[in-house]
Design a protein around this motif. Structure first.
Motif, PDB file in Angstrom:
ATOM      1  N   ILE A 366      36.976  55.610  53.458  1.00 16.11           N
ATOM      2  CA  ILE A 366      37.580  55.316  52.154  1.00 16.11           C
ATOM      3  C   ILE A 366      37.434  53.840  51.826  1.00 16.11           C
ATOM      4  O   ILE A 366      37.069  53.462  50.698  1.00 16.11           O
ATOM      5  CB  ILE A 366      39.057  55.740  52.142  1.00 16.11           C
ATOM      6  N   ASP A 367      37.706  52.979  52.820  1.00 18.36           N
ATOM      7  CA  ASP A 367      37.562  51.546  52.584  1.00 18.36           C
ATOM      8  C   ASP A 367      36.122  51.179  52.255  1.00 18.36           C
ATOM      9  O   ASP A 367      35.858  50.393  51.333  1.00 18.36           O
ATOM     10  CB  ASP A 367      38.029  50.767  53.818  1.00 18.36           C
ATOM     11  N   THR A 368      35.179  51.755  53.015  1.00 20.57           N
ATOM     12  CA  THR A 368      33.767  51.463  52.762  1.00 20.57           C
ATOM     13  C   THR A 368      33.343  51.966  51.386  1.00 20.57           C
ATOM     14  O   THR A 368      32.684  51.260  50.617  1.00 20.57           O
ATOM     15  CB  THR A 368      32.894  52.109  53.847  1.00 20.57           C
ATOM     16  N   GLY A 369      33.726  53.219  51.090  1.00 11.92           N
ATOM     17  CA  GLY A 369      33.381  53.781  49.789  1.00 11.92           C
ATOM     18  C   GLY A 369      34.017  53.020  48.644  1.00 11.92           C
ATOM     19  O   GLY A 369      33.394  52.821  47.594  1.00 11.92           O
ATOM     20  N   LEU A 370      35.271  52.580  48.852  1.00 12.15           N
ATOM     21  CA  LEU A 370      35.955  51.815  47.813  1.00 12.15           C
ATOM     22  C   LEU A 370      35.255  50.483  47.573  1.00 12.15           C
ATOM     23  O   LEU A 370      35.084  50.050  46.428  1.00 12.15           O
ATOM     24  CB  LEU A 370      37.415  51.590  48.213  1.00 12.15           C
ATOM     25  N   THR A 371      34.844  49.844  48.672  1.00  5.80           N
ATOM     26  CA  THR A 371      34.129  48.573  48.531  1.00  5.80           C
ATOM     27  C   THR A 371      32.836  48.763  47.749  1.00  5.80           C
ATOM     28  O   THR A 371      32.525  47.987  46.833  1.00  5.80           O
ATOM     29  CB  THR A 371      33.828  47.989  49.915  1.00  5.80           C
ATOM     30  N   ARG A 372      32.085  49.794  48.101  1.00  2.00           N
ATOM     31  CA  ARG A 372      30.832  50.053  47.388  1.00  2.00           C
ATOM     32  C   ARG A 372      31.088  50.408  45.924  1.00  2.00           C
ATOM     33  O   ARG A 372      30.363  49.954  45.031  1.00  2.00           O
ATOM     34  CB  ARG A 372      30.076  51.188  48.073  1.00  2.00           C
ATOM     35  N   MET A 553      46.500  52.772  42.451  1.00  2.00           N
ATOM     36  CA  MET A 553      46.382  51.768  41.398  1.00  2.00           C
ATOM     37  C   MET A 553      45.897  50.438  41.968  1.00  2.00           C
ATOM     38  O   MET A 553      45.059  49.754  41.361  1.00  2.00           O
ATOM     39  CB  MET A 553      47.736  51.574  40.694  1.00  2.00           C
ATOM     40  N   LEU A 554      46.422  50.070  43.137  1.00  3.23           N
ATOM     41  CA  LEU A 554      45.964  48.848  43.785  1.00  3.23           C
ATOM     42  C   LEU A 554      44.513  48.958  44.227  1.00  3.23           C
ATOM     43  O   LEU A 554      43.764  47.982  44.195  1.00  3.23           O
ATOM     44  CB  LEU A 554      46.846  48.540  45.001  1.00  3.23           C
ATOM     45  N   MET A 555      44.109  50.149  44.650  1.00  2.00           N
ATOM     46  CA  MET A 555      42.747  50.342  45.139  1.00  2.00           C
ATOM     47  C   MET A 555      41.711  50.006  44.070  1.00  2.00           C
ATOM     48  O   MET A 555      40.665  49.417  44.368  1.00  2.00           O
ATOM     49  CB  MET A 555      42.562  51.785  45.613  1.00  2.00           C
ATOM     50  N   PHE A 556      41.994  50.382  42.829  1.00  3.51           N
ATOM     51  CA  PHE A 556      40.988  50.230  41.777  1.00  3.51           C
ATOM     52  C   PHE A 556      41.238  49.045  40.845  1.00  3.51           C
ATOM     53  O   PHE A 556      40.293  48.493  40.282  1.00  3.51           O
ATOM     54  CB  PHE A 556      40.909  51.517  40.948  1.00  3.51           C
ATOM     55  N   PHE A 557      42.503  48.648  40.673  1.00  4.81           N
ATOM     56  CA  PHE A 557      42.786  47.616  39.675  1.00  4.81           C
ATOM     57  C   PHE A 557      43.534  46.410  40.230  1.00  4.81           C
ATOM     58  O   PHE A 557      43.933  45.540  39.462  1.00  4.81           O
ATOM     59  CB  PHE A 557      43.575  48.229  38.520  1.00  4.81           C
ATOM     60  N   GLN A 558      43.752  46.351  41.539  1.00  3.07           N
ATOM     61  CA  GLN A 558      44.404  45.223  42.179  1.00  3.07           C
ATOM     62  C   GLN A 558      45.807  44.976  41.603  1.00  3.07           C
ATOM     63  O   GLN A 558      46.303  45.738  40.797  1.00  3.07           O
ATOM     64  CB  GLN A 558      43.544  43.948  42.078  1.00  3.07           C
ATOM     65  N   ILE A 559      46.413  43.875  42.063  1.00  2.61           N
ATOM     66  CA  ILE A 559      47.766  43.545  41.624  1.00  2.61           C
ATOM     67  C   ILE A 559      47.742  43.085  40.176  1.00  2.61           C
ATOM     68  O   ILE A 559      46.872  42.316  39.774  1.00  2.61           O
ATOM     69  CB  ILE A 559      48.362  42.451  42.537  1.00  2.61           C
ATOM     70  N   GLY A 560      48.690  43.553  39.397  1.00  5.57           N
ATOM     71  CA  GLY A 560      48.769  43.134  38.006  1.00  5.57           C
ATOM     72  C   GLY A 560      49.581  44.093  37.167  1.00  5.57           C
ATOM     73  O   GLY A 560      49.975  45.182  37.608  1.00  5.57           O
ATOM     74  N   GLU A 561      49.831  43.693  35.947  1.00  5.61           N
ATOM     75  CA  GLU A 561      50.670  44.472  35.041  1.00  5.61           C
ATOM     76  C   GLU A 561      50.038  45.811  34.673  1.00  5.61           C
ATOM     77  O   GLU A 561      50.729  46.809  34.490  1.00  5.61           O
ATOM     78  CB  GLU A 561      50.934  43.654  33.776  1.00  5.61           C
ATOM     79  N   PHE A 562      48.717  45.836  34.570  1.00  6.10           N
ATOM     80  CA  PHE A 562      48.042  47.081  34.209  1.00  6.10           C
ATOM     81  C   PHE A 562      48.197  48.124  35.306  1.00  6.10           C
ATOM     82  O   PHE A 562      48.413  49.310  35.018  1.00  6.10           O
ATOM     83  CB  PHE A 562      46.562  46.811  33.932  1.00  6.10           C
TER      84      PHE A 562
END
Length: 691
Positions: A366-372, A553-562
């Protein structure tokens, strides 16, 4: 022209204003006056700091002194609760894992036959393969101790309300407060009283899980057939015998619903309490891996929580069924016997559950796929997030006059643009007035003003007037006065700006849930195939603890209001879907037959018959969505929200009981007002329909 025709003409030109139209026009006028006078009277827009009361400091001082007095008793209770905690921990961690899996499988057979047994076996096998067995058992130990405590407290409160009607109203208010105060707000005072450690999570879970049990006990005892109560009285039994031998057994189905909700609430709170629990449980693993950005491991630990939630929900839900099939207990004993035989046969070679890492490659994948994926689609993801922030959320938050910049929109907003916007809006509103849509015209102008100004910059007299107007329309003068009075406590306490930020983000999420969830509910109502697909997704979303929504949400859009906005939407959308569908499919058959007989098309029937009849139910769904959004708003503070949720989280880290309680109370006030307003409109619709 006759007098009658002249009167009719005057009536056509100058229609009588409804209460809603009057309220909307007054609100619009107050908002316009505040904005017009802002240059000469800025205090009409921003509450002056000199008028602020140091309520947070006062609360901190009073509660600090109170907690110091109560701390010896609280610490003694904490020390006493360590014993059952340690016993439960030892029982679950030292018991060989085949026996626990076998026991859960056997319990599944007793409750639901083969499907439930397979679910228990598969669920616990997944937990074992994840490598989080010990952490999961520690979490279950917390649940195993906190749930009986919550059941006892909830049962006692429910019975007391039934036996002493005079305290019922006050108890209802207390339960409302307990369920509307954000979960993190519980933790700050408990941390000061009971200290750092797992016992705090246990007590917080018991407090959070007790209200559902109390409410269901009260509801169950209220719904008992009067004939049953009369028979118990005529039998000559004492009041205690009538209660425990007749009434409580008669209300057992509803009480078991309370047990189910109590279990789920306790599990959810145990995960949240991991923030200050600091011991080796699954909630701490989720939090730790999230902080390290190990999203594969975090998602795996989150799935373990989901598995526990699903298994506990399904098995305890069976106990609440009116009729339950009886399965052969000999099969359950056979399953236990096999588990015991397996354990005895491989006792010396039984692998340590911590060594099971069968799913570790999945987490790494998952981590590898997420990075790619993020490397290949990072530009698209950032564009989607920035587009939503720059063109939707940011203008809603601070207004077009501040959000439209060359960096974001390619040009700067000017005062002339504001004049043109208001002029065009006034023209459209005039056309609406000419068509007798006075309320709609006023609401349209208010919406344009809010968009131009921004929710965070709204003048405080306008907000108070708007809430008073809504309260008077929804529930009369009493609700209006109560709502304004509660908002004034936030205004004078210095938490107003943070409250507006919370209203902005939760309001945006609720609006998105109402539109998207309403559309999905509509499709589910008209298409059984769509409901077959949507229903299991809704079931899964309702069993996932709040914490887990943050991970994808953190996986794809990182920390933030969105990311926080999406997490709130994902958690709060389910009630809107369910209530919309339920309201549309429960239209009385005679109403549908009348529509068909009058020649109405399917669309006309849906628009003119089903939708109006479903309106009260849909409004209740909106009410639940609002409460869910406020609950998730505080959890989303972990990934970048502002407002009251962030204040509560910061207060927890700083052990600032004054800020934690004040911000938590402010959040509860906003949720309480929203709840009463929506319920008032729902009751009004019911009365209009004669329900």
């Amino acid at each position: 022209m006759s007098h009658a025709s002249a009167a009719s003409s005057r009536h056509t030109r100058f229609p009588t204003l409804t209460q809603g139209a009057k309220a909307a026009l007054v609100t619009l006028m107050i908002g316009a006056v505040c904005l017009a006078l802002e240059p000469v009277a800025p205090w009409l827009v921003k509450w002056p700091a000199a008028w602020t009361v140091p309520a947070t400091d006062w609360v901190g001082t009073v509660l600090g002194a109170l907690f110091e007095a109560l701390k010896p008793v609280a610490r003694l209770f904490s020390d006493l609760m360590r014993y059952p905690m340690e016993w439960a921990n030892m029982a679950l961690t030292l018991t060989p894992w085949p026996l626990i899996i076998g026991a859960v499988t056997a319990l599944g057979w007793i409750l639901g036959g083969v499907p439930m047994a397979v679910m228990g076996l598969a669920g616990l096998s997944f937990v074992l393969a994840s490598g989080y067995w010990v952490e999961s058992m520690n979490t279950l130990a917390l649940v195993a101790v906190s749930v009986p405590l919550a059941l006892i407290v909830g049962m006692t409160l429910g019975i007391a309300a039934n036996e002493f009607p005079r305290i019922k109203g006050a108890l209802q208010v207390v339960l409302d407060v307990m369920q509307t105060v954000p979960t993190f707000a519980y933790l700050t005072p408990l941390l000061l009283l009971f200290g750092f450690g797992p016992v705090v999570g246990l007590i917080a879970s018991a407090i959070y899980a007790a209200p559902p049990m109390a409410r269901n006990v009260m509801l169950g005892l209220e719904r008992i057939d009067p004939e049953i109560k009369e028979a118990a009285v005529m039998s000559g039994g004492t009041r205690a015998q009538q209660l425990f031998q007749v009434e409580i057994p008669s209300a057992s189905t509803q009480i078991m619903v309370g047990v189910n909700q109590c279990l789920m609430a306790a599990l959810s709170m145990v995960i949240i309490a991991a923030v200050i629990g600091g011991f080796n449980d699954i909630g701490w693993e989720v939090l730790l891996t999230m902080r390290k950005a190990q999203f594969g491991q975090s998602l795996l630990a989150g799935f373990v929580i989901v598995v526990f939630a699903v298994v506990i929900d399904r098995m305890s839900g069976v106990l609440a069924a009116d009729r339950r099939h009886r399965y052969d207990p000999r099969v359950a004993w056979a399953i236990l016997g096999l588990a015991l035989a397996f354990t005895a046969a491989f006792w010396t070679r039984l692998p340590d559950p911590a060594t099971f890492t069968l799913l570790s490659p999945l987490a790494e994948g998952i981590d590898t796929g997420l990075t790619r994926f993020t490397q290949a689609n990072g530009a698209w993801l950032d564009g989607f997030k920035n587009g939503a922030m720059f063109y939707v959320l940011l203008p809603l938050r601070i207004g077009l006059d501040e959000a439209v910049l060359p960096f974001t929109w390619g040009f700067a907003w000017t005062p002339a643009m504001s004049l043109w916007l208001f002029a065009a809006s006034a023209a459209i509103a005039t056309l609406m007035v000419l068509r007798n849509h006075i309320t709609g015209a006023a609401l349209f102008m208010i919406a344009v003003g809010v968009l131009e100004t921004g929710v965070a910059n709204l003048p405080w007299p306008f907000v108070l007037t708007a809430v008073a107007a809504l309260g008077s329309v929804a529930g009369g003068r009493r609700l209006a006065i109560l709502s304004v009075g509660l908002l004034l406590t936030i205004l004078v306490s210095g938490l107003w700006e943070r409250a507006l930020l919370s209203i902005y983000l939760s309001g945006a999420a609720v609006f998105a849930c109402a539109v998207v969830g309403g559309a999905i509910g509509l499709l589910s109502a008209v298409s059984p195939l769509v409901w077959k697909i949507v229903r299991p997704i809704c079931d899964m979303l309702q069993t996932i603890p709040l914490f887990v929504f943050l991970i994808p949400m953190l996986m794809f859009f990182q920390i933030g209001e969105f990311s926080a906005f999406l997490a709130i939407c994902a958690y709060a959308i389910v009630p809107m879907i369910r209530y919309t569908r339920h309201g549309l499919v429960t239209t009385p058959p005679e109403m549908l037959e009348g529509a068909v007989a009058s020649g109405a098309t399917e669309w006309q029937t849906l628009r003119d018959v089903r939708a109006p009849y479903a309106a009260p139910t849909i409004l209740l769904g909106l009410n639940q969505t609002i409460l869910y959004a406020f609950a998730m708003l505080v959890i989303a503070a972990l990934i970048g929200t502002t407002g009251l949720g962030q204040s509560i989280y910061l207060a927890l880290g700083q052990a600032d009981v004054g800020l934690g309680i004040s911000a938590g109370a402010a959040m509860a006030i906003l949720a309480f007002i929203a709840d009463r307003l929506v319920q008032g409109f729902a009751e009004d619709r019911r009365a209009a329909l004669g329900l």
